[in-house]
Scaffold this active site. Sequence first.
Site, PDB file in Angstrom:
ATOM      1  CG  PHE A   1      -1.860   1.267   1.100  1.00 25.50           C
ATOM      2  CD1 PHE A   1      -2.997   1.245   0.309  1.00 25.50           C
ATOM      3  CD2 PHE A   1      -1.530   2.457   1.750  1.00 25.50           C
ATOM      4  CE1 PHE A   1      -3.804   2.369   0.173  1.00 25.50           C
ATOM      5  CE2 PHE A   1      -2.332   3.590   1.615  1.00 25.50           C
ATOM      6  CZ  PHE A   1      -3.473   3.545   0.825  1.00 25.50           C
TER       7      PHE A   1
ATOM      8  CG  ASP B   1       5.619   3.939   1.811  1.00 24.36           C
ATOM      9  OD1 ASP B   1       5.569   4.655   2.828  1.00 24.36           O
ATOM     10  OD2 ASP B   1       4.661   3.812   1.026  1.00 24.36           O
TER      11      ASP B   1
ATOM     12  CE  LYS C   1      -1.198   6.713   6.893  1.00 26.16           C
ATOM     13  NZ  LYS C   1      -0.792   5.712   5.908  1.00 26.16           N
TER      14      LYS C   1
HETATM   15  C1  LIG Z   1      -0.967   5.870   4.437  1.00 20.99           C
HETATM   16  C2  LIG Z   1       0.150   5.392   3.591  1.00 20.99           C
HETATM   17  C3  LIG Z   1       0.487   6.043   2.392  1.00 20.99           C
HETATM   18  C4  LIG Z   1      -0.342   7.166   1.799  1.00 20.99           C
HETATM   19  O1  LIG Z   1      -0.449   8.261   2.613  1.00 20.99           O
HETATM   20  P1  LIG Z   1      -1.622   9.331   2.361  1.00 20.99           P
HETATM   21  O2  LIG Z   1      -1.292  10.447   3.293  1.00 20.99           O
HETATM   22  O3  LIG Z   1      -2.912   8.640   2.701  1.00 20.99           O
HETATM   23  O4  LIG Z   1      -1.557   9.714   0.928  1.00 20.99           O
HETATM   24  C5  LIG Z   1       1.603   5.604   1.712  1.00 20.99           C
HETATM   25  N1  LIG Z   1       2.335   4.571   2.160  1.00 20.99           N
HETATM   26  C6  LIG Z   1       2.024   3.904   3.292  1.00 20.99           C
HETATM   27  C7  LIG Z   1       2.880   2.791   3.748  1.00 20.99           C
HETATM   28  C8  LIG Z   1       0.912   4.284   4.040  1.00 20.99           C
HETATM   29  O5  LIG Z   1       0.597   3.615   5.145  1.00 20.99           O
END
Ligand SMILES: *Cc1c(COP(=O)(O)O)cnc(C)c1O
Length: 399
Positions: free
Chosen positions: A141, A226, A255
Amino acid sequence: MRTSRQIINKTEQYGAANYKPKEVVIARADGVMVYNPEGEEFYDMLSAYSALNFGHLHPEITAAAREQLDRVTLTSRAFHNAVLCDFYETLCALTGKEMALPMNTGAEAVETALKTARRWGAFTKGIEDGRQEIIVCENNFHGRTITIVTMSTDKAARRGFGPFTPGFVKIPFGDAKALENAITPNTAAFLVEPIQGEVGVIVPPDGYLKDVREICGRNNILFIADEVQTGFARTGDMFACQHEGVEPDIYVLGKALGGGILPVSAVTANRDILGLFEPGSHGSTFGGNPLASAVALKAMEILVRDDYPRQAAEKGAYFMDKLRQIRNGDILEVRGRGLLIGVEFKKSAAGYVKKLIENGVLAKETHENTVRFAPPIVITYEQLDRALEKIKKAFEKNL
Ligand SMILES: *Cc1c(COP(=O)(O)O)cnc(C)c1O
């Protein structure tokens, strides 16, 4: 006063149905606790998918925001502001990198990392521009843009959204051999979550990230981590890669960086990589704004000062141990690291989540069968114990 029902009905009348929230309205919050309009209290055990590592309304972060609100909030990058430089300095020190590039959402930071990797592939590695490949993992994700859902293997995330972006290769997560085999002369980078959060808290085999680091180095490709969800102490280290003593070439962050107040994201890397951007090549109107910078700066200060990584490691070990003592034949596995924990059931977890909420604990199933617990890192042991009592009540009977 409006009831939760009225609020939900209105939300559903006007809002696109791209989410299906649990039937709880959060009208007020404080630390780990949230309250609905009727005044009922709930333990927030999701923390907005790790954006609330500091809990709701951390007093020092809201104070930093208020102070900046009265000074200047937005300048655009057409001009300098007086806070961004400090945000850069602190974020670079924290990630051990020479440069940072600020954006707003996690998806934008992922896009930024992809652009960085493609540029690096063309400009530094010498891949013909337009032929760069980036290797990603199945069940990842990384966000919701068209390019990002190109990388997804989730049908619901992709259906009807083609045509997709070329240049991505998908391999199984946790399989270093598969990475080695997927590399071609056109490979610019490997993008991976150190722990896959959204798909159900999937922890890779020990040594995986070490192998990834070695393979990327030996093959001259960038290792992009990520850490939007795992970063900033969630998994018991400041960054989840540190669990294996590994340093990626590019960190993707978001986040928790926003302190639970604002969307703040960033990419950090060394000068030989992020230095490939020149004026006009990338940007964001709101990225690096002084309000976001002030909030993120305070958030990072607190993370280090209050040793959040250690708090997450210790509380996470305690929490996971207690969760493992819950007896229910439907529970397949309790797994995770730090305060990122998944409880996988043999069947859909939706019924158990309903029970949790009835008992005053907010959590959500992720990928059908797994309940993710990721409480604010500031949760106290007393709060953990009280939440655990409620979780036990919700989980101890087979549904
Ligand atoms: C939440 C998330 C994203 C995307 O972040 P948004 O602020 O919702 O665009 C990307 N990578 C990971 C691993 C995430 O948990």
